[in-house]
Design a protein around this motif. Structure first.
Motif, short mmCIF file in Angstrom:
data_model
loop_
_atom_site.label_atom_id
_atom_site.label_comp_id
_atom_site.label_asym_id
_atom_site.label_seq_id
_atom_site.Cartn_x
_atom_site.Cartn_y
_atom_site.Cartn_z
N LEU A 51 -5.34 7.35 -4.94
CA LEU A 51 -4.15 7.09 -5.41
C LEU A 51 -4.12 5.36 -5.94
N TYR A 52 -5.23 5.08 -5.39
CA TYR A 52 -4.77 3.92 -5.94
C TYR A 52 -5.23 3.47 -7.15
N THR A 53 -7.07 4.20 -7.75
CA THR A 53 -7.17 4.27 -8.87
C THR A 53 -6.54 4.35 -9.79
N ALA A 54 -5.67 5.21 -9.32
CA ALA A 54 -4.66 5.65 -10.80
C ALA A 54 -3.81 4.60 -11.16
N LYS A 55 -3.36 4.25 -9.95
CA LYS A 55 -2.23 2.60 -10.25
C LYS A 55 -3.25 1.31 -10.93
N SER A 56 -4.24 0.94 -9.87
CA SER A 56 -4.91 0.06 -10.10
C SER A 56 -6.10 -0.28 -11.20
N GLY A 57 -6.62 1.20 -11.38
CA GLY A 57 -8.02 1.47 -12.21
C GLY A 57 -9.34 0.90 -11.18
N GLU A 58 -10.28 1.50 -11.38
CA GLU A 58 -11.71 2.05 -10.81
C GLU A 58 -12.26 0.65 -9.63
N GLU A 59 -11.54 -0.72 -10.58
CA GLU A 59 -12.31 -1.37 -10.50
C GLU A 59 -11.58 -2.33 -8.51
N ILE A 60 -10.47 -1.23 -8.98
CA ILE A 60 -9.55 -1.69 -7.44
C ILE A 60 -10.75 -1.14 -6.08
N VAL A 61 -11.58 0.01 -6.25
CA VAL A 61 -12.98 0.65 -5.30
C VAL A 61 -13.30 -0.48 -4.03
N GLY A 62 -14.04 -1.92 -5.05
CA GLY A 62 -14.72 -2.83 -4.79
C GLY A 62 -13.77 -3.54 -3.91
N GLN A 63 -12.73 -4.05 -3.75
CA GLN A 63 -11.78 -4.38 -2.89
C GLN A 63 -10.89 -3.07 -1.39
N LEU A 64 -11.42 -2.29 -1.41
CA LEU A 64 -11.23 -1.11 -0.71
C LEU A 64 -12.13 -1.14 0.66
N TYR A 65 -11.86 -0.70 2.14
CA TYR A 65 -12.52 0.08 2.47
C TYR A 65 -12.28 1.52 2.45
N SER A 66 -13.18 2.26 1.09
CA SER A 66 -13.26 3.21 0.92
C SER A 66 -14.35 4.21 1.59
N PHE A 67 -14.85 5.50 1.73
CA PHE A 67 -16.01 6.23 1.63
C PHE A 67 -14.99 7.43 1.89
N LYS A 70 -15.44 14.51 5.93
CA LYS A 70 -16.90 14.62 6.50
C LYS A 70 -15.78 16.05 5.72
N GLY A 71 -14.81 16.02 4.82
CA GLY A 71 -15.22 17.06 3.84
C GLY A 71 -14.81 17.19 3.19
N GLY A 72 -15.91 15.53 2.88
CA GLY A 72 -16.10 15.40 0.77
C GLY A 72 -15.36 14.76 0.49
N ARG A 73 -13.91 14.78 0.74
CA ARG A 73 -12.64 13.82 0.14
C ARG A 73 -13.43 12.19 -0.48
N GLN A 74 -13.03 11.76 -1.00
CA GLN A 74 -13.35 10.23 -1.90
C GLN A 74 -11.57 9.40 -0.84
N VAL A 75 -11.72 8.81 0.08
CA VAL A 75 -10.88 8.21 0.50
C VAL A 75 -10.36 6.54 0.69
N ALA A 76 -9.91 6.09 1.22
CA ALA A 76 -9.35 4.74 1.79
C ALA A 76 -8.57 4.35 2.72
N LEU A 77 -8.67 3.75 3.07
CA LEU A 77 -7.91 2.21 4.15
C LEU A 77 -6.55 2.22 3.53
N ARG A 78 -5.56 2.61 3.65
CA ARG A 78 -4.31 1.98 2.51
C ARG A 78 -4.55 0.41 2.81
N PRO A 79 -4.38 -0.24 1.72
CA PRO A 79 -4.58 -1.76 0.84
C PRO A 79 -3.66 -2.37 0.77
N GLU A 80 -2.45 -1.30 0.52
CA GLU A 80 -1.01 -1.59 -0.07
C GLU A 80 0.22 -0.79 0.06
N MET A 81 1.21 -0.37 0.21
CA MET A 81 2.37 0.47 0.43
C MET A 81 2.65 1.17 -0.57
#
Length: 436
Positions: A51-67, A70-81
């Motif tokens: 949801l965030y890389t689609a808007k801001s590109g892959e470079e946004i990942v370095g600014q996120l709390y992402s992991f 347990k279901g194997g999904r790539q997720v992130a705590l929301r950095p914006e609404m």
């Protein structure tokens, strides 16, 4: 203190005194949003990373709390609404009445360098109007941001809105040789000017790839303080309408047209604005603008949008600079005092009746002398003590003592429970449970 007992870097413990200031901010946000007819919404604090890389590109990942969960999904705590908002609107776009006025007050997380006014978590007010492309919608969200500051006691000498429009800049830049394909990179470079002129000019040179044209753009940037000629351009019609609407609302004294404001995010399409303290000693208090294409890009739904985000960190700094350190307010309006254990059940009955009226009430939770109870009453900040003794209880009365004046009066328990007006009681501002 052991590291495990400290909050993580960039995160906050909010003790009651600090929470009093936070509550003031949140109350102003919610109150002004309601006055403007906005409806509150929320979304999940954890979202798909895409949801965030689609808007801001892959470079946004370095600014996120992402992991990976347990279901194997790539997720992130929301950095914006905004991405969550666009996803939610896209789900029900056909069923929602437009224009939509929505607001939210989420906690957001971003892994970035800490500095004054910027932490790794914060609360943020988001106000958006969706489904209206006219300039009155732009003026409406700017007016709401100003009125929040007014609600917090700030005037035009304290805070300023710096208003711009990317359509005006794009038209002017086209006139000095910037091609359509170069426009986004040049506007992003302009956003860096106030942080680093050297970095901005280097970015312009890279974007243009032609020193002669880059020089023309740098000269144009140097003259951006002159707004009159830019306001004469055809593309300035919307921003002039925004100004006229704000003037009609009586809010023009807060607003400065400043085409140096660009906003670095690429998705802005028209009006952009930022709200600063007048001395510009702090970061922007809020920022926003029009982004008419984002919903189409993320959710495949073509609806215009305009809105802003306002964080609590800079706003809290501004309030602290004005008011000094925060102090927790009184926790009770009334303290019920018992002379002996025989009055405890009557005290509980009275306290609960007062709480049903919306009055904040405390009493001793264990056996104490009357003197100790009155000391606790003072610590809690209660303005009144209601003293229940054997004689008063037999007469169906209680002694009401004004802590400030020391004056006392006997009042019937029936009147206390139903209608007695305690001085300064919290109920006068908030109402009893279930009241509107």
């Amino acid at each position: 203190m052991a590291p495990r007992l400290q909050p993580l870097p960039g995160f906050r413990d909010v003790f009651p005194d600090a929470f009093a200031r936070r509550r003031t901010i949140l109350d102003a946000w919610r109150t002004v949003a309601a006055r403007y007819g906005f409806e509150e919404y929320d979304g999940p604090p954890l979202e798909n990373l895409e949801l965030y890389t689609a808007k801001s590109g892959e470079e946004i990942v370095g600014q996120l709390y992402s992991f990976t969960d347990k279901g194997g999904r790539q997720v992130a705590l929301r950095p914006e609404m905004t991405p969550s908002l666009t996803r939610m609107v896209a789900q029900r776009a056909g069923a929602l009445r437009k224009p939509m006025r929505w607001f939210s007050m989420p906690q957001l997380f971003r892994y970035e360098r800490q500095q004054r006014g910027r932490l790794r978590e914060h609360l943020q007010l988001n106000m958006d109007i969706i489904g209206e492309s006219g300039p009155l919608a732009d003026a409406e969200v700017i007016a709401a941001a100003i009125d929040i500051m007014r609600a917090l006691g700030f005037g035009p000498a304290d805070v300023r809105v710096r208003l711009s429009d990317r359509r005006v800049l794009s038209e002017a830049l086209g006139g000095v040789g910037v091609l359509e394909a170069e426009m986004g990179a040049v506007l992003t470079a302009f956003d860096r000017y106030e942080k680093s002129k050297e970095a901005a000019e280097e970015a312009i040179a890279i974007a243009m790839g032609d020193e002669r044209r880059a020089h023309a753009v740098r000269q144009f940037a140097a003259g951006l303080g002159d707004t009159k000629s830019l306001l004469d351009l055809p593309g300035a019609t919307p921003v002039k309408h925004v100004l006229a609407h704000l003037e009609a609302m009586g809010l023009a004294p807060f607003v400065d047209v400043d085409f140096r404001i660009v906003r670095g995010l690429a998705y802005y399409t028209g009006t952009v604005f930022e709200l600063f303290d007048a001395r510009q000693e702090l970061r922007a208090i809020c920022g926003g603008g029009r982004y008419d294409n984002l919903l189409q890009q993320i959710g495949g739904v073509d609806l215009p949008m305009v809105g802003f985000g306002m964080g609590d960190v800079v706003l809290g700094e501004l309030i602290q600079d004005r008011d000094g350190e925060s102090v927790a307010g009184p926790s009770a309006d009334v303290f019920v005092v018992t002379v002996s254990e025989e009055q405890v059940f009557a005290a509980l009955e009275l306290a609960h009746a007062l709480r049903d009226r919306g009055v904040r009430v405390e009493y001793a939770l264990r056996k104490m002398t009357v003197g100790k109870q009155l000391e606790l009453c003072a610590v809690r900040g209660a303005q009144c003590a209601v003293i229940l003794g054997p004689d008063e209880l037999t007469a169906g009365e209680a002694m009401v003592r004004d802590i400030g004046t020391k004056q006392e009066e006997r009042v019937s328990l029936a009147v206390l429970k139903s209608s007695y007006a305690f001085p300064g009681a919290w109920r006068t501002a908030h109402g009893a449970p279930g009241s509107s």
